[in-house]
Scaffold this motif. Structure first.
Motif, PDB file in Angstrom:
ATOM      1  N   VAL B 137       0.842  -1.197   0.000  1.00 40.41           N
ATOM      2  CA  VAL B 137       0.000   0.000   0.000  1.00 40.41           C
ATOM      3  C   VAL B 137       0.877   1.246   0.000  1.00 40.41           C
ATOM      4  N   ALA B 138       1.946   1.230   0.806  1.00 43.49           N
ATOM      5  CA  ALA B 138       2.827   2.394   0.890  1.00 43.49           C
ATOM      6  C   ALA B 138       3.432   2.701  -0.484  1.00 43.49           C
ATOM      7  N   LEU B 139       3.835   1.652  -1.194  1.00 43.92           N
ATOM      8  CA  LEU B 139       4.455   1.888  -2.504  1.00 43.92           C
ATOM      9  C   LEU B 139       3.435   2.330  -3.545  1.00 43.92           C
ATOM     10  N   LEU B 140       2.161   2.083  -3.269  1.00 48.62           N
ATOM     11  CA  LEU B 140       1.121   2.449  -4.229  1.00 48.62           C
ATOM     12  C   LEU B 140       0.549   3.845  -3.966  1.00 48.62           C
ATOM     13  N   THR B 141       0.916   4.469  -2.821  1.00 44.91           N
ATOM     14  CA  THR B 141       0.322   5.779  -2.527  1.00 44.91           C
ATOM     15  C   THR B 141       0.650   6.839  -3.587  1.00 44.91           C
ATOM     16  N   PRO B 142       1.850   6.861  -4.169  1.00 40.08           N
ATOM     17  CA  PRO B 142       2.061   7.870  -5.223  1.00 40.08           C
ATOM     18  C   PRO B 142       1.077   7.717  -6.379  1.00 40.08           C
ATOM     19  N   TYR B 143       0.661   6.489  -6.649  1.00 38.55           N
ATOM     20  CA  TYR B 143      -0.311   6.246  -7.716  1.00 38.55           C
ATOM     21  C   TYR B 143      -1.658   6.876  -7.366  1.00 38.55           C
ATOM     22  N   ALA B 144      -1.960   6.956  -6.065  1.00 35.45           N
ATOM     23  CA  ALA B 144      -3.218   7.576  -5.644  1.00 35.45           C
ATOM     24  C   ALA B 144      -3.134   9.096  -5.708  1.00 35.45           C
ATOM     25  N   THR B 145      -1.912   9.628  -5.757  1.00 33.51           N
ATOM     26  CA  THR B 145      -1.736  11.072  -5.828  1.00 33.51           C
ATOM     27  C   THR B 145      -1.916  11.521  -7.276  1.00 33.51           C
ATOM     28  N   SER B 146      -2.690  12.563  -7.483  1.00 36.85           N
ATOM     29  CA  SER B 146      -2.945  12.980  -8.858  1.00 36.85           C
ATOM     30  C   SER B 146      -1.730  13.681  -9.455  1.00 36.85           C
ATOM     31  N   VAL B 147      -1.707  13.737 -10.778  1.00 38.10           N
ATOM     32  CA  VAL B 147      -0.660  14.473 -11.483  1.00 38.10           C
ATOM     33  C   VAL B 147      -0.558  15.885 -10.938  1.00 38.10           C
ATOM     34  N   ALA B 148      -1.715  16.526 -10.776  1.00 40.37           N
ATOM     35  CA  ALA B 148      -1.713  17.930 -10.372  1.00 40.37           C
ATOM     36  C   ALA B 148      -1.107  18.098  -8.986  1.00 40.37           C
ATOM     37  N   ALA B 149      -1.605  17.314  -8.012  1.00 36.32           N
ATOM     38  CA  ALA B 149      -1.098  17.456  -6.651  1.00 36.32           C
ATOM     39  C   ALA B 149       0.392  17.149  -6.601  1.00 36.32           C
ATOM     40  N   ALA B 150       0.801  16.052  -7.246  1.00 35.17           N
ATOM     41  CA  ALA B 150       2.210  15.662  -7.218  1.00 35.17           C
ATOM     42  C   ALA B 150       3.089  16.756  -7.818  1.00 35.17           C
ATOM     43  N   THR B 151       2.668  17.291  -8.963  1.00 34.04           N
ATOM     44  CA  THR B 151       3.510  18.282  -9.634  1.00 34.04           C
ATOM     45  C   THR B 151       3.610  19.573  -8.827  1.00 34.04           C
ATOM     46  N   LEU B 152       2.505  19.961  -8.187  1.00 34.52           N
ATOM     47  CA  LEU B 152       2.559  21.180  -7.369  1.00 34.52           C
ATOM     48  C   LEU B 152       3.575  21.030  -6.244  1.00 34.52           C
ATOM     49  N   VAL B 153       3.576  19.871  -5.584  1.00 39.65           N
ATOM     50  CA  VAL B 153       4.523  19.657  -4.490  1.00 39.65           C
ATOM     51  C   VAL B 153       5.951  19.619  -5.011  1.00 39.65           C
ATOM     52  N   PHE B 154       6.156  18.864  -6.093  1.00 37.96           N
ATOM     53  CA  PHE B 154       7.516  18.749  -6.629  1.00 37.96           C
ATOM     54  C   PHE B 154       8.035  20.103  -7.108  1.00 37.96           C
ATOM     55  N   SER B 155       7.146  20.934  -7.677  1.00 38.23           N
ATOM     56  CA  SER B 155       7.588  22.259  -8.127  1.00 38.23           C
ATOM     57  C   SER B 155       8.138  23.061  -6.962  1.00 38.23           C
ATOM     58  N   LEU B 156       7.485  22.937  -5.812  1.00 41.36           N
ATOM     59  CA  LEU B 156       7.944  23.656  -4.630  1.00 41.36           C
ATOM     60  C   LEU B 156       9.267  23.063  -4.119  1.00 41.36           C
ATOM     61  N   ILE B 193       9.051  13.236 -11.467  1.00 47.13           N
ATOM     62  CA  ILE B 193       7.648  13.179 -11.014  1.00 47.13           C
ATOM     63  C   ILE B 193       6.980  11.922 -11.566  1.00 47.13           C
ATOM     64  N   VAL B 194       7.247  11.644 -12.851  1.00 50.43           N
ATOM     65  CA  VAL B 194       6.658  10.449 -13.472  1.00 50.43           C
ATOM     66  C   VAL B 194       7.172   9.190 -12.774  1.00 50.43           C
ATOM     67  N   VAL B 195       8.486   9.155 -12.562  1.00 52.00           N
ATOM     68  CA  VAL B 195       9.082   7.988 -11.905  1.00 52.00           C
ATOM     69  C   VAL B 195       8.451   7.789 -10.535  1.00 52.00           C
ATOM     70  N   TRP B 196       8.337   8.879  -9.788  1.00 52.98           N
ATOM     71  CA  TRP B 196       7.789   8.793  -8.434  1.00 52.98           C
ATOM     72  C   TRP B 196       6.372   8.226  -8.462  1.00 52.98           C
ATOM     73  N   ARG B 197       5.549   8.699  -9.395  1.00 52.00           N
ATOM     74  CA  ARG B 197       4.148   8.278  -9.391  1.00 52.00           C
ATOM     75  C   ARG B 197       3.952   6.835  -9.824  1.00 52.00           C
ATOM     76  N   TRP B 198       4.770   6.312 -10.730  1.00 49.68           N
ATOM     77  CA  TRP B 198       4.431   5.041 -11.366  1.00 49.68           C
ATOM     78  C   TRP B 198       5.293   3.854 -10.968  1.00 49.68           C
ATOM     79  N   THR B 199       6.403   4.078 -10.238  1.00 51.82           N
ATOM     80  CA  THR B 199       7.291   2.956  -9.930  1.00 51.82           C
ATOM     81  C   THR B 199       6.592   1.884  -9.094  1.00 51.82           C
ATOM     82  N   GLY B 200       5.907   2.299  -8.029  1.00 54.05           N
ATOM     83  CA  GLY B 200       5.251   1.330  -7.159  1.00 54.05           C
ATOM     84  C   GLY B 200       4.183   0.541  -7.890  1.00 54.05           C
TER      85      GLY B 200
END
Lengths: 278, 328
Positions: B137-156, B193-200
């Protein structure tokens, strides 16, 4: 899923260390979203960046909820993703059943067409879709994002594969011989047999619809957004306060994260099951 | 492939009509039944194909037609024949080649590390593990995070002046990086960002395939004294080839249509993909052509070019599958 390769060694400390590292990388950005959302923007514009929670979380969440429209966006997204998941499950289950267990003229070419276009990203058709919605006067309305997502070729294929294995042909025939018409067969035989796969498909469709990006950004406006559209508005500078942006990202992600935490085993199982069928 | 139902649709209905020709209600029932057997399947697939045709297939075909016409967003009902004009223009446009190059570079930078890490992770997850569900489940949480939310955080996190990444780099003695404005730094950041979201997610796909590998293969490898690494290379990876190929194709298609990450990483003028278009992908280029310069015909030409690239990938996939099958 609980059967584990017997010949397999149990995990050593190195395995746990590596997993812990990757887990930390997976969770850190999410945790830090919450940290950043709990400060004010002045604090975020200072080095070193904050690593622990501050006291502004309620305030930022409130601003994001009302001023940035996340409240409306969340309600819209629940509605959209719920409708999409329900529609996908229903349409794909009956179509998958027809392809798995019924004989009819043209079934093979139609199935090939479905499978062949499964991988084509729908975003390649955005321009005509946009024109169509504009012509119908639906641009900016939720149905503009619901209708195109209501069925999925993958879903049909997934249900067909599942029912080919899980629904014995004799069961369908027996019901037929008893004189049951198609509707009764679907209701009394197919739906009970398909339920586990329907749950999986429903969850996958819900997550996918929740996170759907390109088409909603093109089709909707900030007046009536989904979560992704509202977050895009935040990211493109409609609200310059970075702490509020992070609060918005947190609000938009939290519902799915909670669902994942609660349904953990079912969701990971669903993803893995989807993999084997796909 | 397993649909080997022996029933031909008309058999249950035929005897009824034959034995009871004089009985009007029965024959009406039989007629209904035959009608139902014949048309029922179409009723079941109709909702799917109706929506699929109107909202997926037709738009795709219409895109091809529109790419041969001059259509402006401001007056979309007027379409003038333009022939291959848009395509010729596209091939002469350096920004198109730039977008194509960026798409390929970011595609490689995101797909390769993602799938290799996922494979290694799946190997770790495949051992006898305490709290197996937690790790998954922990490794799948980035998949639950949307593109928008993930990118906003990574931009910061990738911020030039006060971002966490630069702060850590500074602590390690490396100079601050202007992530957004550099060419390679921006591509790397977007890829991450892509790697982070899809690896798990991919790790779980591989894990599912690993669990389907017969135990005997591992047992005999163990009897031969193969170490875990050797088992991984000589038993696991060969058994996983179809799944690996599948994830390669899916990730490649995902990389081809990359849109949200570069859009939001670019901030206010995101459709440009950076001040010098250094991370503008084909998806962003399409968006800019259609909705910022209002040339829908040109946007369609970009979309149709992406479709051709997709066919190329699919052909490659088919060839690779055939080769694999020959191998055994």
């Amino acid at each position: 899923m609980t059967t584990r390769a017997r010949g397999h060694s149990s995990a050593g400390p190195l395995t746990y260390a590596a997993l812990a590292l990757v887990t930390a990388v997976s969770l850190f950005p999410l945790l830090w979203t919450a940290v950043a959302a709990s400060h004010d923007s002045a604090r975020l514009a200072r080095t070193p960046p904050p690593l622990w929670f501050g006291g502004h979380l309620p305030h930022n969440l409130r601003v994001a909820w009302t001023d940035a429209g996340l409240g409306l966006a969340l309600a819209n997204t629940v509605l959209v993703a719920g409708t999409v998941a329900l529609g996908t499950v229903l349409c794909c289950t009956v179509a998958g059943f027809a392809f798995a267990r019924l004989r009819f003229r043209g079934s093979r070419p139609l199935l090939l067409l479905t499978v062949g276009t499964m991988m084509v990203p729908p975003q390649l058709g955005v321009v005509p879709l946009f024109l169509l919605m504009a012509r119908l006067g639906w641009a900016g309305e939720l149905r503009a994002v619901v209708l195109p997502a209501l069925v999925s070729a993958f879903g049909v294929f997934f249900m067909r594969q599942y029912l080919s294995g899980a629904l014995p042909a004799e069961l369908v025939e027996a019901a037929r011989v008893d004189g049951a018409h198609t509707g009764r067969v679907v209701w009394h035989v197919v739906l009970p047999a398909a339920r586990p796969a329907m749950v999986v498909l429903g969850m996958l469709s819900f997550v996918q619809s929740w996170n759907d990006f390109f088409w909603p950004v093109v089709a909707l406006t900030q007046e009536n957004p989904t979560v992704q559209v509202a977050l895009t508005g935040l990211g493109r500078g409609y609200v310059p306060d970075q702490a509020v942006v992070m609060a918005g990202a947190l609000l938009g992600t939290l519902p799915l994260l909670l669902a994942f935490a609660l349904l953990g085993r079912r969701i990971t199982g669903g993803v893995m099951q989807g993999a084997l069928k796909g | 492939m397993t649909a080997t139902s022996p029933a031909t649709p008309t058999t249950p209905a035929a005897p009824t009509t034959g034995t009871l020709p004089q009985d009007p209600p029965a024959s009406r029932g039989a007629r209904l039944h035959r009608w139902d057997v014949r048309w029922g399947p179409y009723a079941l697939i109709a909702p799917f194909f109706l929506f699929f045709a109107v909202f997926t297939l037709l738009p795709l075909l219409y895109t091809g037609w529109a790419s041969l016409h001059r259509i402006e967003l401001t007056a979309p009902e007027r379409a003038e024949w333009a022939g291959l004009h848009h395509y010729a223009r596209l091939l002469r446009n350096p920004l198109f080649w730039n977008a194509l190059r960026n798409t390929l570079v970011i595609g490689v930078l995101s797909t390769v590390p993602q799938l290799l890490t996922a494979l290694a992770l799946a190997h770790l997850l495949h051992s006898r593990l305490r709290a197996a569900t937690f790790w998954r489940v922990a490794l799948l949480t980035p998949y639950a995070t949307s593109v928008a939310a993930a990118t906003l955080v990574f931009s910061l996190l990738y911020g030039r002046d006060h971002g966490l990444v630069n702060w850590v780099l500074g602590a390690l003695g490396a100079g601050p990086v202007d992530w957004q404005n550099g060419t390679w730094s921006a591509r790397l950041a977007v890829s991450s960002i892509v790697v982070w979201r899809w690896t798990g997610y991919n790790a779980l796909l591989y894990l599912a395939a690993m669990q389907a590998v017969p135990d005997e293969l591992y047992e005999s490898a163990e009897l031969d004294g193969a170490s875990r690494t050797r088992q991984f290379l000589h038993v696991t990876v060969p058994s996983l080839r179809p799944t690996i190929l599948f994830t390669v194709v899916v990730s490649t298609i995902g990389a081809l249509q990359l849109f949200g990450e570069p859009l939001l990483f670019g901030g206010a003028g995101g459709q440009k993909g950076g001040a010098s278009h250094q991370f503008q992908t084909l998806g962003l280029f399409l968006y800019e052509q259609g909705w910022f310069t209002y040339h829908l015909g040109r946007a369609c030409a970009v979309a149709w070019t992406m479709f051709l690239l997709l066919l190329l990938i699919a052909t490659g996939h088919g060839l690779a599958r055939r080769l694999l099958r020959k191998d055994g």
